[in-house]
Design an enzyme around this catalytic site. Sequence first.
Site, PDB file in Angstrom:
ATOM      1  N   SER A 259     -54.556 -21.679  35.058  1.00 31.29           N
ATOM      2  CA  SER A 259     -54.334 -22.528  36.241  1.00 31.29           C
ATOM      3  C   SER A 259     -52.888 -22.587  36.698  1.00 31.29           C
ATOM      4  O   SER A 259     -52.592 -23.256  37.695  1.00 31.29           O
ATOM      5  CB  SER A 259     -54.827 -23.950  35.960  1.00 31.29           C
ATOM      6  OG  SER A 259     -56.213 -23.926  35.781  1.00 31.29           O
TER       7      SER A 259
ATOM      8  N   GLU B 150       0.790  -1.232   0.000  1.00 32.95           N
ATOM      9  CA  GLU B 150       0.000   0.000   0.000  1.00 32.95           C
ATOM     10  C   GLU B 150       0.827   1.289   0.000  1.00 32.95           C
ATOM     11  O   GLU B 150       0.370   2.305  -0.501  1.00 32.95           O
ATOM     12  CB  GLU B 150      -0.930   0.006   1.232  1.00 32.95           C
ATOM     13  CG  GLU B 150      -2.042  -1.025   1.176  1.00 32.95           C
ATOM     14  CD  GLU B 150      -3.094  -0.716   0.118  1.00 32.95           C
ATOM     15  OE1 GLU B 150      -3.408   0.465  -0.064  1.00 32.95           O
ATOM     16  OE2 GLU B 150      -3.565  -1.669  -0.532  1.00 32.95           O
TER      17      GLU B 150
END
Lengths: 745, 133
Positions: free
Chosen positions: A459, A186
Amino acid sequence: MPAKSKRKKAKSTRGRKLRKSLSLGLLLLLACLGAYLVYLNHLINQRFTGDTWALPSRVFSRSLELYPGLPLTLEALEYELRLSGYQAVASEPLAGQYRVLGGSLELHSRSFEFSDQPEAARLMQIFFDTDTVDAVIDSNSGSALQLVRLPPLVMGSYYPHNGEDRLLLKQDEIPEQLVKILVAVEDRQFFEHYGINPMSILRALLANIRAGKTVQGGSTLTQQLAKNMFLTPTRSLTRKLNEAFMALLLEVRFSKTAIITAYINEVFLLQQNRISIHGFALASRMLFRRPLHQLQVQDLALLVAMVKGPSRYNPFTRPEKALARRNLVLGIMRDQGLIDSGKFQSAIAASIGIVGRLPGINPFPAYLDLVKRQLRTSYSSGELAVRGLRVFTAFDPLAQRNLEAGLERGMDRFAQPELQAAVILADYLNGDILALVGDRDTDYPGFNRAVMAQRPIGSLIKPLLLYGFLEKDLSLASRVSDRPIRIRQSDGKVWEPRNCDRKLHGDMSLYQAFIRSYNLPFVHLGVESGLQLLADNLDKIKLLKHDVIYPSMLLGTTEMSAYEVAQMYQVIANNGYFTPLTTIRSVTDQQHRTLKRIPIQSHKIFDQAAMIQVQRAMVGVSEAGTARYLAARFKHQTLAGKTGTTNNLRDSWFAGFSQRLLTVVWLGRDNNSPIGLSGSSGALRVWADIMQQQGFRPFKLSRDERLAWRYIDPIKGGITDPDCVDSVLLPIPRDRIPNTRSRCQ
Amino acid sequence: MSIIRISKLLCRTAMAFILLLAGACSVQPVSTNQYQGDIGDAGVEARPVAELHDQALTALDDNQFQLAIDYLQRAIKIQPRNAWSWHYLAQSYRQNQQFDQCLAMLDRSFSYSSYDDVLELANDRLRAQCQQG
């Protein structure tokens, strides 16, 4: 004065004025430039001297403790290792790798900083005996290990709003080879220039003019860093100028090492759905399941190749292009003398070497959501997204897998695509929430029904109601009556409850009324003395939601989430000890300093003897009551549970427990329309599928000297002979043993 | 004669069959063992838990109370009904001056410590110490 002289003087005055104006303009320009540089410097300061990056917080699972005798198959261990990012290999494993050797598994665990102490990487061999761990042998010393704690896996992350994810590397953690490759490819003059490289810019300019389009960039690594960190990718002269100024400032302010370190942590390399993967460290983990320092030279070359165009050289979507670019990088490395020809040849011959597919982003959304909710009092969502915290949880990936598999099988029973589900699985003895599902599509990150959906529980309220009666003055043998009742409420309306089967069943024992889930006996007892008791008991476990109590609470019109139901049943299963259910155990910062601990808590809030009786009644539900399906399916394996159904079959619930595991299942629809399933025909079946998948030890009741076990006639409530067909063996408080005898029916 | 013999034989066979059937169908009364279980510290988990106990006690000797608590919480996760783990945890909290936690953990130790006189005595002593603060 001659005209010539006058003109000369005027010209000179104009010249002076012009020079003065120019000087002034230049000064002004310089001042502006100076101010602008100060501003840019301020921006750089903000990022570089504070928390440079917003770091996602990581959420870890529980650590797997390996010991001889642990119920664990080789396949299950492999699953967990793969989920942890371990790589299967054929040769001797390095840290983060394993290999299967016949019926054993050789594992090289990773080192890990636990919240209590660090654990070093270790090479070991684990032997299995069918479904259990037979032995764990330290491969280096050959000695048997009694206990090994494996590092937990990252089960999710909280990402910043920009969706960036990264793992940070310190300067000394960056492989030298990576820096060399990066610079060679780079920016070869990186260590010589001052942030910008005029020759490189000129070369790129000429190349671009010749090509008639942009074919080459002249940016240095420092300029790229400035662009990535501070600027937008739009191409404009202003941006280029800013980039150059910032690069110069960066070079003035920071060392080359600091700049390259920042670059390696910042650079964008991969996109995974909405999450962008930045930095070489995380990209290495994602692509190769290995830390950067364990990568081969061709792997490093691939990562550097991707810098030029993460999308264009994406190895998943464009493997040929990525491979060609990698080989180009390898060629540069050879030309620059970073590798010799032999290494070059072997490296370009190597395959691309990445994993088959990227690991999913947050595949357990419901659990992650609950972690965030439980952390809310200490950390905001914003903090979680940027502070890089490490949250250690009780999440059990194997339990979650079993839960999901059982749920899928269970839901397949019902041809109802709109039927939704929520399930929570917890260890009721220490309060760990092990697994959680908030949608039948278990990885869907939407509405978390396990925590958010408030539904009547039917219940499921009865065990707590029963506890109130038993603690007060009744026993399971007490006679109750199943007869009609009408109650005028405070608003003038008359409430006339009915049994689920709309029939009347006469007199019976409290035990029988409970296991058959008859409503009327409970309403009768409740309105006499149980309503306030129920409210008080709900309050003790922080589940009393309204100040006003009303009779229909006796039949579970109270709305709760599956998570809240699990908390209620945790106390019931744990002999009356309240242990807050939690996902979190500790939180540390990036430096592994403990910020928060959630220790195991335990508060005795209910009477153990009464709770044992409730548990026995719940075992009766699974033996001969509304959940007798369990007795048929899991023969000779005691389980305790309770079904719950709401009006018009809108909600189907089942909550139950084994020796250690508590599981709550809810089924229903988001629009609250009837699903045609009772607790027994719906949630119970799913619960059984989950428990079968999970594997469990049968539930056992604790001993309590205040209780005597007697054979009881479940209808008449009297003492019977042990060999009576219908008799049931029940724990009865010693001072409440029935003084009547019932004959065998 | 032979008819009588055959008849007797048939009767005996029928009786034997009936008795056999009755035996097979007779109710085997369930016992409390079906419902109640041992809550002690037996099982394959005993050895790793003992190792964690040792480490915790060493940490306590070194006044590393939090480390001891961490070890014991790991032990409890492996074997949650081990009364000694809860006892040592209570002891760690006492030494760390967390007396409420000490008493809460002792409650759990008591609930699992039936038939262990040594532990019950140790629990009684520790409770007195935690109550004094």
